[in-house]
Design a protein around this motif. Sequence first.
Motif, PDB file in Angstrom:
ATOM      1  N   TYR A  80     -35.239 -27.007 -12.779  1.00 55.74           N
ATOM      2  CA  TYR A  80     -36.511 -26.513 -12.267  1.00 55.74           C
ATOM      3  C   TYR A  80     -37.263 -27.589 -11.497  1.00 55.74           C
ATOM      4  CZ  TYR A  80     -35.795 -22.732 -15.606  1.00 55.74           C
ATOM      5  OH  TYR A  80     -35.281 -21.671 -16.302  1.00 55.74           O
ATOM      6  N   THR A 128     -29.931 -25.122 -16.700  1.00 57.14           N
ATOM      7  CA  THR A 128     -30.783 -24.709 -15.591  1.00 57.14           C
ATOM      8  C   THR A 128     -31.640 -25.874 -15.125  1.00 57.14           C
ATOM      9  OG1 THR A 128     -32.381 -23.876 -17.213  1.00 57.14           O
ATOM     10  CG2 THR A 128     -30.866 -22.277 -16.250  1.00 57.14           C
ATOM     11  N   LYS A 176     -41.953 -26.127 -14.160  1.00 59.53           N
ATOM     12  CA  LYS A 176     -41.390 -26.321 -15.499  1.00 59.53           C
ATOM     13  C   LYS A 176     -42.352 -25.822 -16.576  1.00 59.53           C
ATOM     14  CE  LYS A 176     -38.244 -30.197 -14.690  1.00 59.53           C
ATOM     15  NZ  LYS A 176     -38.015 -31.650 -14.862  1.00 59.53           N
ATOM     16  N   THR A 221     -38.811 -19.184 -15.571  1.00 65.24           N
ATOM     17  CA  THR A 221     -37.490 -19.166 -16.199  1.00 65.24           C
ATOM     18  C   THR A 221     -36.507 -18.435 -15.303  1.00 65.24           C
ATOM     19  OG1 THR A 221     -38.487 -19.122 -18.407  1.00 65.24           O
ATOM     20  CG2 THR A 221     -36.167 -18.506 -18.231  1.00 65.24           C
ATOM     21  N   SER A 233     -32.720 -16.825 -14.879  1.00 64.47           N
ATOM     22  CA  SER A 233     -31.643 -16.284 -15.712  1.00 64.47           C
ATOM     23  C   SER A 233     -30.754 -15.419 -14.827  1.00 64.47           C
ATOM     24  CB  SER A 233     -32.208 -15.467 -16.876  1.00 64.47           C
ATOM     25  OG  SER A 233     -32.955 -14.354 -16.395  1.00 64.47           O
ATOM     26  N   GLN A 293     -38.394 -15.258 -13.871  1.00 67.00           N
ATOM     27  CA  GLN A 293     -39.581 -14.863 -14.618  1.00 67.00           C
ATOM     28  C   GLN A 293     -40.660 -15.911 -14.374  1.00 67.00           C
ATOM     29  OE1 GLN A 293     -40.236 -12.064 -16.599  1.00 67.00           O
ATOM     30  NE2 GLN A 293     -42.328 -12.880 -16.592  1.00 67.00           N
TER      31      GLN A 293
END
Length: 115
Positions: free
Chosen positions: A59, A57, A64, A68, A70, A81
């Motif tokens: 960012y 992934t 960072k 998150t 997903s 998230q």
Amino acid sequence: VQLVESGGGLVQPGGSLRLSCRASGFTFSSYDMSWFRQPPGKERELVAAIPSTGGYTNYADSVKGRFTISRDNAKNTVYLQMNSLKPEDTAVYYCRTIVMDYDYWGQGTQVTVSS
């Protein structure tokens, strides 16, 4: 192709939200997905990206360690998230994918971080 975001709202600094983007009209598990945001009066910027397999992934530096990304390929959904939210995270958040060289965006969901 349709992308529908949800989960935005008003949250206090330091709070959390989870955004969802439900996809339809294409083979979701075969395509990379990403989240972008557009703060008021600013240009749209990449927040996070996730490959089709859900592996590596990526960012933006500004999120960072706090955000998150997903995905659940069984539910055709990608998530973001967001923890430890800051006022500067206030923006309209969009999910995005590129399918067969066409660029698709959701309608966006507003996130406002304010006390």
